[in-house]
Write an enzyme that holds these catalytic residues in place. Sequence first.
Site, PDB file in Angstrom:
ATOM      1  N   HIS A   1       6.713  72.198  14.747  1.00 32.47           N
ATOM      2  CA  HIS A   1       6.715  70.724  14.757  1.00 32.47           C
ATOM      3  C   HIS A   1       7.869  70.196  13.895  1.00 32.47           C
ATOM      4  O   HIS A   1       8.574  69.264  14.286  1.00 32.47           O
ATOM      5  CB  HIS A   1       5.413  70.167  14.159  1.00 32.47           C
ATOM      6  CG  HIS A   1       4.176  70.436  14.958  1.00 32.47           C
ATOM      7  ND1 HIS A   1       3.039  70.986  14.398  1.00 32.47           N
ATOM      8  CD2 HIS A   1       3.880  70.216  16.261  1.00 32.47           C
ATOM      9  CE1 HIS A   1       2.096  71.076  15.324  1.00 32.47           C
ATOM     10  NE2 HIS A   1       2.582  70.623  16.467  1.00 32.47           N
TER      11      HIS A   1
ATOM     12  N   LYS B   1     -12.529  65.929  18.948  1.00 31.33           N
ATOM     13  CA  LYS B   1     -11.852  67.220  19.100  1.00 31.33           C
ATOM     14  C   LYS B   1     -12.257  68.221  18.007  1.00 31.33           C
ATOM     15  O   LYS B   1     -11.826  69.360  18.040  1.00 31.33           O
ATOM     16  CB  LYS B   1     -10.327  67.029  19.030  1.00 31.33           C
ATOM     17  CG  LYS B   1      -9.709  66.518  20.297  1.00 31.33           C
ATOM     18  CD  LYS B   1      -9.252  67.619  21.251  1.00 31.33           C
ATOM     19  CE  LYS B   1      -7.971  68.298  20.831  1.00 31.33           C
ATOM     20  NZ  LYS B   1      -7.345  69.112  21.851  1.00 31.33           N
TER      21      LYS B   1
ATOM     22  N   ARG C   1       7.637  74.406  24.582  1.00 32.70           N
ATOM     23  CA  ARG C   1       7.747  75.834  24.263  1.00 32.70           C
ATOM     24  C   ARG C   1       7.822  76.612  25.570  1.00 32.70           C
ATOM     25  O   ARG C   1       8.721  76.450  26.357  1.00 32.70           O
ATOM     26  CB  ARG C   1       6.557  76.285  23.413  1.00 32.70           C
ATOM     27  CG  ARG C   1       6.594  75.797  21.992  1.00 32.70           C
ATOM     28  CD  ARG C   1       5.261  75.938  21.347  1.00 32.70           C
ATOM     29  NE  ARG C   1       4.260  75.277  22.194  1.00 32.70           N
ATOM     30  CZ  ARG C   1       3.012  75.076  21.876  1.00 32.70           C
ATOM     31  NH1 ARG C   1       2.557  75.514  20.739  1.00 32.70           N
ATOM     32  NH2 ARG C   1       2.185  74.451  22.672  1.00 32.70           N
TER      33      ARG C   1
ATOM     34  N   SER D   1      -0.468  75.211  16.655  1.00 33.09           N
ATOM     35  CA  SER D   1      -1.485  75.015  15.612  1.00 33.09           C
ATOM     36  C   SER D   1      -2.699  75.886  15.907  1.00 33.09           C
ATOM     37  O   SER D   1      -3.306  76.465  14.998  1.00 33.09           O
ATOM     38  CB  SER D   1      -1.918  73.548  15.568  1.00 33.09           C
ATOM     39  OG  SER D   1      -0.826  72.724  15.274  1.00 33.09           O
TER      40      SER D   1
END
Length: 165
Positions: free
Chosen positions: A19, A43, A92, A130
């Site tokens: 990030h 979440k 990515r 993450s």
Amino acid sequence: MCKKSAIYPGFFDPITNGHLSIVARGLHIFDHLIIAILNNPQKAPLFTIDERISMIKEAVKGKPNVEVDTFDGLLVDYVIQKESNIILRGLRALSDFEYEFQMALMNRKLNRHVQSVFLMTDYKWFYISSTIIKEAARFGGDVSGLVPGFVNNKLKEKFSQAKNA
Ligand code: PNS
């Protein structure tokens, strides 16, 4: 000259060096970046919103043209509210592409004035997210070099608390 501002949205649970690389590179394109954390307690994040804000603030300390904020609701509405028209995202692997493409098209459908801009991740961060960082750290894996040192310490703290609970 008119200053160009972009919104860099995500969950950042937690922020990684991947990030931060996008932030650093985004600053070569934009004058001002807002790192916008989606505040969605459904979440069930590992880190609370306050913890994520404070880790990101620490990580971008010394970058006066980077702001840290939270949002909920539609991203495009937040972008307009912040008087921007740009969403910055990192890309990515190929696997990101489909999701990002879908999201960019939906955001475009929701507001045609908002443009999505993608930066290819640096090869060093190609495999990290993450989620995979948390997975490795949860079982005692060494994630140093993939997240800032203070994030690594926070991960260790979280998982040792969970073990001792
Ligand atoms: O860290 P992530 O999971 O890649 O971030 C995803 C995020 C927060 C950018 C995305 O879920 C989002 O923008 N959510 C807000 C709701 C919204 O506007 N969704 C896009 C239209 S479907």
